[in-house]
Design a protein around this motif. Sequence first.
Motif, PDB file in Angstrom:
ATOM      1  N   UNK A  25      -3.006   9.974   3.224  1.00  0.00           N
ATOM      2  CA  UNK A  25      -2.906  11.055   4.214  1.00  0.00           C
ATOM      3  C   UNK A  25      -1.518  11.085   4.834  1.00  0.00           C
ATOM      4  N   UNK A  26      -1.029   9.935   5.273  1.00  0.00           N
ATOM      5  CA  UNK A  26       0.294   9.883   5.898  1.00  0.00           C
ATOM      6  C   UNK A  26       1.383  10.209   4.874  1.00  0.00           C
ATOM      7  N   UNK A  27       1.229   9.696   3.655  1.00  0.00           N
ATOM      8  CA  UNK A  27       2.180  10.022   2.574  1.00  0.00           C
ATOM      9  C   UNK A  27       2.303  11.526   2.409  1.00  0.00           C
TER      10      UNK A  27
ATOM     11  N   UNK B  32      -3.601   1.649  11.357  1.00  0.00           N
ATOM     12  CA  UNK B  32      -4.862   2.363  11.178  1.00  0.00           C
ATOM     13  C   UNK B  32      -5.780   1.682  10.166  1.00  0.00           C
ATOM     14  N   UNK B  33      -5.194   1.032   9.171  1.00  0.00           N
ATOM     15  CA  UNK B  33      -5.982   0.396   8.110  1.00  0.00           C
ATOM     16  C   UNK B  33      -6.296  -1.065   8.397  1.00  0.00           C
ATOM     17  N   UNK B  34      -5.775  -1.608   9.476  1.00  0.00           N
ATOM     18  CA  UNK B  34      -5.896  -3.047   9.751  1.00  0.00           C
ATOM     19  C   UNK B  34      -7.338  -3.532   9.808  1.00  0.00           C
TER      20      UNK B  34
ATOM     21  N   UNK C  22      -8.582   1.995   2.953  1.00  0.00           N
ATOM     22  CA  UNK C  22      -7.186   1.744   3.347  1.00  0.00           C
ATOM     23  C   UNK C  22      -6.257   2.725   2.648  1.00  0.00           C
ATOM     24  N   UNK C  23      -6.456   2.894   1.339  1.00  0.00           N
ATOM     25  CA  UNK C  23      -5.585   3.793   0.588  1.00  0.00           C
ATOM     26  C   UNK C  23      -5.704   5.225   1.082  1.00  0.00           C
TER      27      UNK C  23
ATOM     28  N   UNK D 270       0.834  -1.210   0.000  1.00  0.00           N
ATOM     29  CA  UNK D 270       0.000   0.000   0.000  1.00  0.00           C
ATOM     30  C   UNK D 270       0.868   1.259   0.000  1.00  0.00           C
ATOM     31  N   UNK D 271       1.986   1.227   0.695  1.00  0.00           N
ATOM     32  CA  UNK D 271       2.907   2.363   0.683  1.00  0.00           C
ATOM     33  C   UNK D 271       3.489   2.556  -0.712  1.00  0.00           C
ATOM     34  N   UNK D 272       3.864   1.458  -1.343  1.00  0.00           N
ATOM     35  CA  UNK D 272       4.397   1.517  -2.704  1.00  0.00           C
ATOM     36  C   UNK D 272       3.352   2.136  -3.631  1.00  0.00           C
ATOM     37  N   UNK D 273       2.126   1.671  -3.520  1.00  0.00           N
ATOM     38  CA  UNK D 273       1.040   2.163  -4.370  1.00  0.00           C
ATOM     39  C   UNK D 273       0.755   3.645  -4.124  1.00  0.00           C
TER      40      UNK D 273
END
Length: 140
Positions: free
Chosen positions: A122-124, A106-108, A116-117, A44-47
Amino acid sequence: MNILFLCTGNSCRSQMAEGWARALKPDVLTAYSAGIEKHGLNPYAVRAMQEAGVDIRGQQSQTVADIGPVEFDVVVTVCGHADENCPVFTGAPRVVHQPFDDPPRLAADLTDDEAKMAVYRRVRDEIRQYVESLPGSLDT
C-alpha cells in the motif's frame, strides 16, 4: 533536477521513493535517498519493490553526509521525524514535506507475512503515485 528523499533511517520509504524516481523519471529527476541515521535496507521494502518490477537491492542506506557534495534542488521529507529534524543543506534547496505511513511500524505487530506485505505494498503504491506527479506537483 537533483532530488533527495529523506526519512529517519533510509531503510524503507525514502528507498522506495528513490527507486521509483529512478525507474519512472530518469530523464527528469536525479534521485537520491538518505536518512537522519542509517538503518540498512528493509527486506520487506526490497521485496515489495521487486514485486512491482523495481530492484532497489543495489541502493545503500546512507546519511546525507555519505552522499557527498551534491546540491539538491529539492528535498522531500517522507516522514514526520525527518521533517522535524531536517538538516541544513548548502545551496538552500526547497524542502517539501510529503509524509507516508511507516510500514515497519504498522507491520510490527502483524504475525502473518502476507499481512505485513500488504502494508508495504500500500505504501509502495502511494509513493509511486507521488513520484509519478513529480516534478509538476512541486509547483503547487
